[in-house]
Design a protein around this motif. Structure first.
Motif, PDB file in Angstrom:
ATOM      1  N   ARG A 104       6.724  -0.624  -5.825  1.00  0.00           N
ATOM      2  CA  ARG A 104       6.076   0.428  -6.611  1.00  0.00           C
ATOM      3  C   ARG A 104       4.844   0.900  -5.863  1.00  0.00           C
ATOM      4  NH1 ARG A 104       7.992   1.689 -11.216  1.00  0.00           N
ATOM      5  NH2 ARG A 104       9.552   0.354 -12.172  1.00  0.00           N
ATOM      6  N   PRO A 105       4.628   2.216  -5.805  1.00  0.00           N
ATOM      7  CA  PRO A 105       3.440   2.722  -5.123  1.00  0.00           C
ATOM      8  C   PRO A 105       2.179   2.130  -5.760  1.00  0.00           C
ATOM      9  CG  PRO A 105       4.920   4.525  -5.744  1.00  0.00           C
ATOM     10  CD  PRO A 105       5.443   3.283  -6.400  1.00  0.00           C
ATOM     11  N   THR A 106       1.252   1.731  -4.932  1.00  0.00           N
ATOM     12  CA  THR A 106       0.030   1.098  -5.457  1.00  0.00           C
ATOM     13  C   THR A 106      -1.216   1.848  -5.002  1.00  0.00           C
ATOM     14  OG1 THR A 106       0.121  -0.340  -3.514  1.00  0.00           O
ATOM     15  CG2 THR A 106       0.993  -1.240  -5.581  1.00  0.00           C
ATOM     16  N   PRO A 107      -1.342   3.139  -5.405  1.00  0.00           N
ATOM     17  CA  PRO A 107      -2.573   3.848  -5.031  1.00  0.00           C
ATOM     18  C   PRO A 107      -3.758   3.252  -5.792  1.00  0.00           C
ATOM     19  CG  PRO A 107      -1.280   5.165  -6.562  1.00  0.00           C
ATOM     20  CD  PRO A 107      -0.461   3.949  -6.256  1.00  0.00           C
ATOM     21  N   PHE A 108      -4.919   3.249  -5.147  1.00  0.00           N
ATOM     22  CA  PHE A 108      -6.103   2.750  -5.838  1.00  0.00           C
ATOM     23  C   PHE A 108      -6.628   3.849  -6.754  1.00  0.00           C
ATOM     24  CE2 PHE A 108      -6.829   0.216  -1.696  1.00  0.00           C
ATOM     25  CZ  PHE A 108      -5.950  -0.756  -2.130  1.00  0.00           C
ATOM     26  N   PRO A 109      -7.327   3.486  -7.823  1.00  0.00           N
ATOM     27  CA  PRO A 109      -7.859   4.512  -8.746  1.00  0.00           C
ATOM     28  C   PRO A 109      -9.079   5.208  -8.143  1.00  0.00           C
ATOM     29  CG  PRO A 109      -8.450   2.319  -9.499  1.00  0.00           C
ATOM     30  CD  PRO A 109      -7.597   2.120  -8.294  1.00  0.00           C
ATOM     31  N   GLY A 156      -5.706   9.876  -6.415  1.00  0.00           N
ATOM     32  CA  GLY A 156      -4.451   9.460  -5.793  1.00  0.00           C
ATOM     33  C   GLY A 156      -3.378   9.173  -6.827  1.00  0.00           C
ATOM     34  N   ILE A 157      -3.826   8.759  -8.009  1.00  0.00           N
ATOM     35  CA  ILE A 157      -2.868   8.405  -9.063  1.00  0.00           C
ATOM     36  C   ILE A 157      -2.180   9.658  -9.620  1.00  0.00           C
ATOM     37  CG2 ILE A 157      -2.683   7.309 -11.355  1.00  0.00           C
ATOM     38  CD1 ILE A 157      -5.044   5.541 -10.499  1.00  0.00           C
ATOM     39  N   GLN A 164       2.744   9.288  -3.819  1.00  0.00           N
ATOM     40  CA  GLN A 164       1.935   8.058  -3.914  1.00  0.00           C
ATOM     41  C   GLN A 164       2.409   7.028  -2.884  1.00  0.00           C
ATOM     42  OE1 GLN A 164       1.721   6.340  -7.839  1.00  0.00           O
ATOM     43  NE2 GLN A 164       1.050   8.243  -8.787  1.00  0.00           N
ATOM     44  N   GLN A 165       3.745   6.921  -2.713  1.00  0.00           N
ATOM     45  CA  GLN A 165       4.253   5.935  -1.762  1.00  0.00           C
ATOM     46  C   GLN A 165       3.848   6.334  -0.333  1.00  0.00           C
ATOM     47  OE1 GLN A 165       4.712   2.964  -1.811  1.00  0.00           O
ATOM     48  NE2 GLN A 165       6.847   2.419  -2.224  1.00  0.00           N
TER      49      GLN A 165
END
Lengths: 262, 246
Positions: A104-109, A156-157, A164-165
């Motif tokens: 799962r894409p893990t963009p930072f907030p 980014g979210i 995002q990926q």
């Protein structure tokens, strides 16, 4: 071992070599003395049914498993000839050198820009202008620049799943790694976004050694140069992807890739 | 498991063997018509080829559908590719059977003045047995039988060559035979090409079973060199076909 898979003309440098590599979750042994050689600047796909140990194997390469209790690896993983399981290895530097992208894409907030700048700020001392330059380079490298250049300060979210990926890939390559590990990177995104990621990986192959865990047989056959088939914690077959998908030598491999089990 | 995929594969199987049966039947009837000088039957058989062409296209479309929908790999991929290739060979054999029908005239080959270099009926029997064996090798996944078919091809080539080289001498001695001998030579050429098609099918069987492409590399086939479908003594011109391996 890899020498036997290649034509005499194709001499590839081995980037990663797992030697007698075993892994334990507490008392449960998940991997059994596996040997695997990953060539430099090539894409190696790791396939196998759920629970066969393919993600576990990948997570050893940057020692991310050490973030969890009661997990241990035995054997050796040589990256450029150095055993990265050695206690003296700088784990932070190892994880810069061996970047990882998850299912799962893990963009930072934080903003698109800061997402990419985050890793390089952690690892390098750079001037603002250098950071901006590298952020652009990483976003271009991840084939995302054209889509986000006008919203670098946006969250980014807020990007789509596929974007995002690719943002996560940009963040990883901004830290200038040698190796990219991808654990089912497209299983949570749509087919069009998946194709973009696959194209991106093919273009990144020139700069990085890529290891991808995937459940998608077509993806493995489309983008990888080599494929390793894991089953019940053991590597059953490792060969060129062409051979694995046209004429595998092991019956179990054939049964798995033709969908007879798994 | 993929029950829908296997259902499709079974359907391909059925269509392919149905096509093989029809092509073999057509070839058998065409050869008989030629030997009897039965031009009416030969003309009827030419129409049969339209059906074979239609079946070929339908089977090819089914293969393309399976490739597009299921993206088979490994043994499954080799199977669909083999069906595609064998399908094309069978259609080609149908065309060659039409050529044989086209050579049929009321003058029977039996009317030719002896001696002939090869017993023509035996040659046709050998080629038909080669074709039958290649289809049996496919249906029974019998690599050894496929290898035997491949080894036999050179002998059919020799027989055709013997016919061709005998032609000038024969028509010099018996100028009245020229038209019938020319027809016979044309049929011999068609039979030689049908033997090539049977050989191609046999090569596809080896590819299907082993993943090895043995085209242009028959030297690598193991086993004894003696062809299975051959004349007992190539020198004396008698052509007694050995019993096919049971």
């Amino acid at each position: 071992m890899l020498d036997t898979l290649l034509s005499p003309k194709e001499k590839l440098k081995i980037k990663i070599a797992a030697r007698d590599l075993s892994f334990f979750y507490g008392d449960h042994q998940a991997l059994f003395a596996n040997n695997l050689e990953i060539p430099e600047n090539r894409i190696t796909a790791v396939i196998g049914p759920s629970g066969c140990g393919k993600s576990t194997h990948l997570r050893i390469y940057n020692r991310i498993f050490e973030l969890y209790r009661d997990q241990r690896a035995e054997g050796e993983v040589l990256i450029d000839g150095v055993n990265i399981l050695d206690r003296n290895v700088d784990v932070l530097e190892l994880r810069r050198k061996v970047g990882m992208i998850f299912q799962r894409p893990t963009p930072f907030p934080m903003s698109v820009f800061d997402n990419v700048a985050y890793g390089m700020r952690l690892h390098f001392k750079l001037r603002k202008s250098e950071i901006a330059e590298r952020v652009e380079g990483a976003l271009r490298g991840a084939s995302l620049w054209e889509e986000v250049k006008d919203k670098l300060n946006g969250s980014g979210i807020a990007l789509s799943g596929g974007q995002q990926q690719r943002l996560c890939i940009a963040r990883t390559i901004a830290a200038e790694p040698d190796i990219l590990l991808l654990d089912e990177p497209t299983s949570a995104i749509d087919p069009v976004a998946t194709l973009k990621i696959e194209e991106l990986l093919l273009s990144l192959r020139k700069r990085f050694t890529i290891v991808i865990v995937t459940h998608n047989m077509q993806q493995a056959s489309r983008i990888s140069d080599f494929t390793a088939f894991f089953y019940k914690g053991r590597i059953v077959e490792h060969d060129t992807t062409t051979r694995i998908f046209t004429n595998p030598s092991n019956k179990k491999t054939e049964e798995y890739i033709t969908g007879r089990f798994g | 498991m993929k029950p829908h995929f296997y259902k499709e594969i079974r359907a391909l199987d059925r269509r392919l063997y149905q096509q093989a049966v029809e092509v073999e039947e057509m070839l058998g009837c065409v050869v008989i018509a030629f030997l009897k000088g039965d031009t009416q039957s030969a003309a009827r058989l030419i129409e049969k080829d339209t059906e074979i062409d239609r079946n070929e296209i339908a089977l090819e479309e089914e293969c393309l559908k399976v490739l597009a929908l299921y993206q088979p790999v490994a043994g499954d991929l080799r199977y669909v590719i083999t069906v595609l290739k064998v399908n094309a060979e069978l259609e080609r054999i149908g065309d060659l059977a039409v050529d044989i029908a086209g050579f049929t005239t009321e003058s029977k080959p039996a009317s030719l003045q002896p001696p002939l270099p090869v017993d023509f009926e035996s040659m046709t029997g050998a080629v038909r047995r080669m074709l039958d064996a290649s289809i049996k090798a496919l249906s029974s996944h019998n690599v050894q039988l496929a290898a035997d078919v491949i080894k036999s091809d050179c002998r059919i080539d020799e027989l055709h060559e013997r016919f061709s080289s005998h032609f000038p001498e024969h028509v010099r001695q018996f100028p009245e035979d020229i038209a019938v001998f020319q027809a016979l030579l044309g049929v011999s050429r068609s039979l030689e090409r049908i033997a090539d098609c049977a050989t191609n099918i046999a090569e596809d069987v080896i590819y299907l079973e082993s993943g090895r492409i043995v085209r242009h590399a028959h030297g690598c086939l193991s086993g004894e060199e003696t062809p299975v479908f051959q004349p007992s003594d190539p020198e004396d011109g008698a052509f007694s076909v050995q019993d096919e391996q049971k």
